[in-house]
Scaffold this motif. Structure first.
Motif, PDB file in Angstrom:
ATOM      1  N   GLY A 150       0.664  -1.683  -0.159  1.00  0.00           N
ATOM      2  CA  GLY A 150       0.061   0.159  -0.420  1.00  0.00           C
ATOM      3  C   GLY A 150       0.839   1.103  -0.063  1.00  0.00           C
ATOM      4  N   GLU A 151       0.130   2.375  -0.330  1.00  0.00           N
ATOM      5  CA  GLU A 151       0.781   3.116  -0.059  1.00  0.00           C
ATOM      6  C   GLU A 151       1.500   4.298   1.221  1.00  0.00           C
ATOM      7  OE1 GLU A 151      -2.076   6.114  -1.121  1.00  0.00           O
ATOM      8  OE2 GLU A 151      -1.358   5.453  -3.727  1.00  0.00           O
ATOM      9  N   ILE A 152       0.385   4.590   1.896  1.00  0.00           N
ATOM     10  CA  ILE A 152       1.257   4.747   3.316  1.00  0.00           C
ATOM     11  C   ILE A 152       0.890   4.144   4.680  1.00  0.00           C
ATOM     12  CG2 ILE A 152       1.460   7.085   4.340  1.00  0.00           C
ATOM     13  CD1 ILE A 152       1.344   8.842   1.784  1.00  0.00           C
ATOM     14  N   VAL A 153       1.839   4.037   5.372  1.00  0.00           N
ATOM     15  CA  VAL A 153       1.754   2.683   6.424  1.00  0.00           C
ATOM     16  C   VAL A 153       1.765   4.334   7.928  1.00  0.00           C
ATOM     17  CG1 VAL A 153       2.136   1.461   8.236  1.00  0.00           C
ATOM     18  CG2 VAL A 153       2.008   1.203   5.355  1.00  0.00           C
ATOM     19  N   LEU A 154       1.396   4.439   8.794  1.00  0.00           N
ATOM     20  CA  LEU A 154       1.761   5.643   9.684  1.00  0.00           C
ATOM     21  C   LEU A 154       2.086   4.643  11.147  1.00  0.00           C
ATOM     22  CD1 LEU A 154       1.339   8.093  11.117  1.00  0.00           C
ATOM     23  CD2 LEU A 154      -1.169   7.540  12.267  1.00  0.00           C
ATOM     24  N   TYR A 155       3.350   5.100  11.922  1.00  0.00           N
ATOM     25  CA  TYR A 155       2.943   4.296  12.975  1.00  0.00           C
ATOM     26  C   TYR A 155       3.617   5.729  13.957  1.00  0.00           C
ATOM     27  CZ  TYR A 155       4.566   0.096  10.194  1.00  0.00           C
ATOM     28  OH  TYR A 155       4.446  -1.367   9.107  1.00  0.00           O
ATOM     29  N   ARG A 156       2.833   5.033  15.113  1.00  0.00           N
ATOM     30  CA  ARG A 156       3.036   6.219  16.700  1.00  0.00           C
ATOM     31  C   ARG A 156       3.233   5.845  17.463  1.00  0.00           C
ATOM     32  NH1 ARG A 156      -2.926   5.547  18.106  1.00  0.00           N
ATOM     33  NH2 ARG A 156      -2.170   3.554  17.948  1.00  0.00           N
TER      34      ARG A 156
ATOM     35  N   ALA B 231       7.005   5.348   4.705  1.00  0.00           N
ATOM     36  CA  ALA B 231       6.437   4.465   6.188  1.00  0.00           C
ATOM     37  C   ALA B 231       6.285   6.088   6.991  1.00  0.00           C
ATOM     38  CB  ALA B 231       6.669   3.441   7.530  1.00  0.00           C
ATOM     39  N   VAL B 232       5.672   6.694   7.633  1.00  0.00           N
ATOM     40  CA  VAL B 232       5.685   7.827   8.861  1.00  0.00           C
ATOM     41  C   VAL B 232       5.337   7.187  10.327  1.00  0.00           C
ATOM     42  CG1 VAL B 232       4.449   9.862   8.707  1.00  0.00           C
ATOM     43  CG2 VAL B 232       4.107   9.155   7.155  1.00  0.00           C
ATOM     44  N   PHE B 233       6.070   7.981  10.783  1.00  0.00           N
ATOM     45  CA  PHE B 233       6.523   7.636  12.026  1.00  0.00           C
ATOM     46  C   PHE B 233       6.379   8.917  13.058  1.00  0.00           C
ATOM     47  CE2 PHE B 233       9.300   5.142   9.593  1.00  0.00           C
ATOM     48  CZ  PHE B 233       9.152   3.762  10.538  1.00  0.00           C
ATOM     49  N   THR B 234       5.409   8.628  13.719  1.00  0.00           N
ATOM     50  CA  THR B 234       5.379   9.925  14.936  1.00  0.00           C
ATOM     51  C   THR B 234       5.525  10.031  16.218  1.00  0.00           C
ATOM     52  OG1 THR B 234       2.695   9.651  14.830  1.00  0.00           O
ATOM     53  CG2 THR B 234       3.276  11.254  12.920  1.00  0.00           C
TER      54      THR B 234
END
Lengths: 501, 347
Positions: free
Chosen positions: A362-368, A405-408
């Motif tokens: 998939g496109e964008i995965v968020l990890y918090r 992957a986006v990490f916040t």
């Protein structure tokens, strides 16, 4: 007709009893999620212990089935080891923080490992086994909780010889779990923990006997956050009352300076005068209304922003390295924002955008993350998800990035969790704004990388064209001019290679 | 020839100097875009305006074209020095062995046109010629002055098929001429008919077969006949807009070659087949198709067609929408063209 009136039994219940009755509040809502929670609490307990002692954590986790639904968990760390006399209270009693200082920490309610013990005891009926050593003798304690009284019950204590100077602690628990259904999340938890705590090495042996090793990528324990006084904007009426009570007999001026951070004598004097209080008034003479008035004045007054030394962000380099190691992306853009404040609580937002990750569909995965703890559940209404959902990638990059992957990471003395399960962060506008700004900055850095990559390719193509044609031009032109030797073009070519022409 | 060599040398020298100074060389070429092609009424032909395009190696996109231009100049220099000639197609193929590749012949032709504009010299002077050849037949004796044929003379009635107008003939010396006029003929069929009907004797004519639009060498040859021998030039084509334009290019030159084309014969005459001839000589005709109409309207907008004679011809075409080929005259018999049609034209 006889009417039977049931007399409700009003009475005080203990903290442990409250959480026994409402364990879903702490995230133990079903066997699958409980499996994750038990592991998480035990691992974080170990990480905290090691970090406080400045030790690089080595944590061994193994999970196995002893019955249909009965799991056995063993978590071993190389921490300093809790003194044996404190084991019952450290593990077997729910504690409310009695301290007034604030700093970033993994837990929020002081439930931690005790909640795991409670769940274990309730579902398995068996005591927990705790083994500790500070390098000297080894102590083994079998522990239960008297849930009604919130008191630890020691069932057995053993002293063993320590041949190898081992130090640390081991927790063994039996509980009703469902590993197959929790497996994906648990693996994700370990992966992300390895990113948020890159100085830790974690080995996990799953019920099938397979070992998963998460290596450390940072050889230095993070700087321990400094415990600071609360910020004047960060207290509520109850907190203020308690602080006042503790400082009985002092003047208001001295109270303000000694109880809060960023308040010196000059600031305190100015503030009190503007609020209509005499700096010399003893705190003991304040009425209830005075306290509320003081609180109101504090909220309205502009104090210097909170001290962020109580926070421990992961750091741009450590975050980048850890993501590189775990997700093997083509490029990671990382942004650590400067400290900011919501409701008097300092916080720092870190965001990383990993472009071209292996194994991301998939496109964008968020990890918090919050305070170095990965948040696995309840992503849908999280503040980061909200920011991401309406983020316009197109205005920063040409296209929506793929396999990204986006990490916040939000670290704060007080994470604004929406629920007691500590999995979902609410969205104070300040926090939302910082996440968005960090994400934008990451996009700018990613864009530089993407266009930089194009220009490297293009520079190569350009140079090749010149390398091919310039000598020919020199040759034909010199023959045309009737010269014997063609002009030397190597200097021009060199400049083109360096991108100067 | 010396002039051309000097110009080529100067071009090479300027590029060498720029390179030696560590600069990426450039050349400024007179622009051949339509907006820079201007009709010069006084000269009765198209000329280039002042606009120039800079071809610079500091733009990587120009790099290949720049190399091709310099290579082309270098080839021209060698051809001139070695007294050889070549064709447009030859050059297209030769480039590859020098590591200068052209996409297609159109690209190499365009680079040659750039070089013509840059030097202000037609490609014939650079010893570069097109593949297609016109032929000539009639009573003219020429003397070659190309290597190996210096002493050779030839009467252009030597072959019943005519003699090809190649570079050697175009540059030959005119020795004896029994002809009094030049007739340029569009189609091969009519050219052969005129020879068989002995038109060259009846009308004392040199017959030039243009095979469609006249190649530059053929126009140059006719131009020399007009200038050096004072022979009037007549153009005999099909009766359609395309035929009219063959005559016009002989008269006013071509817009495509505005950068070098000084070969104009302003008093050359279009003798037919005129649109009025279709009616007058009762020729079989065809209706204009779409392409004919488009061509006609292009011509009507062309500044070269603004004289009363040409305006009248185009108007007739427009009114009737009819066209007839030269061969249509054969409906009245093979000799009709020499017995009736041409005598009336020259009357």
């Amino acid at each position: 007709m006889e009417v039977l009136i049931m007399q409700p039994a009003f009475g005080e219940i203990s903290v442990s009893d409250f959480f026994y009755r409402h364990r879903e509040l702490a995230g133990f809502s079903n066997p699958s999620r409980a499996t994750y929670m038990v592991i998480r609490e035990a691992v974080e307990n170990s990480l905290d212990a090691c970090e406080e002692a400045g030790i690089l954590p080595n944590i061994k986790v193994s999970l196995s089935y002893t019955g249909d639904e009965l799991c056995h968990l063993r978590v071993e760390d190389n921490g300093p080891g809790v003194p044996p006399s404190e084991v019952p209270f450290a593990f077997g009693k729910f504690l409310y923080g009695s301290k007034f200082g604030v700093r970033q920490s993994r837990g929020v309610f002081g439930l931690g490992i005790t909640m795991a013990l409670l769940y274990s005891q309730v579902t398995s009926g068996r005591p927990a086994r705790i083994i500790v050593s500070n390098g000297g003798d080894i102590f083994e304690v079998k522990l239960r909780i008297d849930i009604e009284k919130n008191m630890p019950l020691v069932e057995g204590k053993k002293r063993l010889a320590n041949m190898e100077e081992w130090h640390g602690s081991i927790v063994e628990l039996y509980f009703k779990g469902d590993y197959p259904r929790a497996e994906k999340r648990i693996m994700e938890y370990f992966k992300l923990t390895s990113i948020a705590s890159p100085h830790a090495e974690i080995a996990f042996t799953d019920p099938a006997g397979d070992q998963h090793l998460f290596r450390r990528s940072v050889e230095k324990a993070p700087k321990q956050p400094v415990e600071t006084l609360p910020h004047p904007h960060g207290v509520d009426a109850e907190m203020l009352r308690r602080l006042l009570k503790r400082s009985e007999g002092k003047s208001l001026l001295s109270f303000m300076v000694k109880s809060f951070q960023r308040v010196g004598y000059a600031t305190a004097r100015k503030f009190l005068e503007s609020a209509g209080f005499s700096p010399h008034q003893p705190t003991s003479t304040l009425t209830n209304d005075d306290v509320l008035e003081l609180l109101d004045a504090m909220r309205k007054y502009s104090f210097p922003p909170p001290d962020a030394r109580c926070l421990s962000p992961i750091g741009e380099d450590a975050l980048r390295d850890a993501i590189m190691r775990i997700f093997e992306p083509e490029f990671v853009a990382v942004c650590e924002r400067p400290p900011s404040v919501y409701l008097g609580h300092p916080f720092i937002v870190e965001v990383a955008v990993a472009y071209g990750c292996k194994g991301i569909e998939g496109e964008i995965v968020l990890y918090r993350f919050a305070n170095r703890v990965p948040l696995i559940y309840d992503a849908h209404s999280d503040v980061s998800m909200n920011v991401l959902r309406r983020f316009n990638w197109g205005s920063y990059l040409h296209v929506r990035p793929q396999a990204t992957a986006v990490f916040t990471h939000i670290c704060s003395t007080r994470i604004p969790f929406k629920t007691a399960g500590k999995e979902c962060i609410a969205d104070p506008p300040e926090v939302e704004r910082e996440i968005e700004l960090a994400l934008k900055e990451c996009c700018r850095r990613l864009k530089t990388h993407l266009t930089g990559r194009v220009s490297v390719e293009e520079r190569g193509r350009r140079f090749n064209a010149y390398k091919k044609y310039l000598p020919k031009i020199a040759q034909f032109a010199s023959e045309l001019a009737g010269r014997k030797n063609a002009p030397n073009v190597s200097l021009i070519l060199e400049r083109i290679l360096e991108g100067k022409n | 020839m010396r002039d051309v060599l000097v110009k080529l040398e100067a071009l090479g020298e300027s590029i060498c100097v720029q390179l030696e100074n560590g600069e990426l060389p450039f050349i400024d070429i007179p622009s051949r875009t339509t907006s820079n092609i201007i009709y010069d009424k006084a000269e009765g032909r198209f000329v280039l305006g002042e606009a120039r395009t800079r071809r610079t190696t500091s733009n990587v996109k120009h790099l290949r074209a720049f190399t091709q231009t310099v290579w082309m100049a270098y080839m021209a220099k060698r051809l001139i020095e070695e007294g050889k000639s070549t064709t447009l197609r030859d050059l297209y193929y030769m480039a590859e062995s020098y590591g200068v590749k052209f996409k297609d012949q159109q690209e190499s032709d365009s680079i040659i046109a750039d070089l013509e504009a840059l030097l202000g010299v037609p490609r014939e002077q650079l010893r570069i010629f097109p593949e297609e050849r016109a032929t000539v037949y009639g009573d003219l004796t020429i003397k070659y002055n190309v290597q190996g044929y210096e002493k050779t003379t030839l009467n252009l009635t030597a072959s019943p098929d005519g003699v090809a107008i190649g570079p050697a003939l175009a540059g030959a010396e005119f020795q004896n001429c029994g002809a009094e006029r030049v007739i340029m003929v569009e189609s091969g069929g009519m050219f052969t008919r005129l020879i068989e009907e002995r038109a060259h004797e009846k009308f004392k004519a040199l017959l030039i077969h243009t095979a469609g639009q006249a190649p530059r060498l053929a126009r140059q040859f006719a131009y020399r006949l007009r200038r050096e021998l004072g022979l009037p030039v007549y153009v005999f084509t099909d009766g359609d807009p395309w035929g009219a334009h063959i005559a016009m290019v002989v008269i006013s030159g071509s817009a495509n070659a505005a950068h070098v084309d000084s070969i104009v014969i302003p008093d050359a005459k279009w003798i037919g087949v005129l649109p009025t001839d279709i009616e007058e000589y009762k020729l079989p005709f065809e209706k204009f198709n779409e392409k004919d109409w488009k061509r006609l309207h292009d011509l009507m907008a062309d500044p070269r067609y603004q004289s009363p004679f040409w305006r009248e011809q185009l108007k007739r075409f427009e009114e009737e929408g009819r066209k007839s080929e030269q061969q249509a005259l054969s409906i009245h018999g093979l000799s009709y063209v020499t017995e009736k049609y041409l005598p009336e034209k020259f009357a």
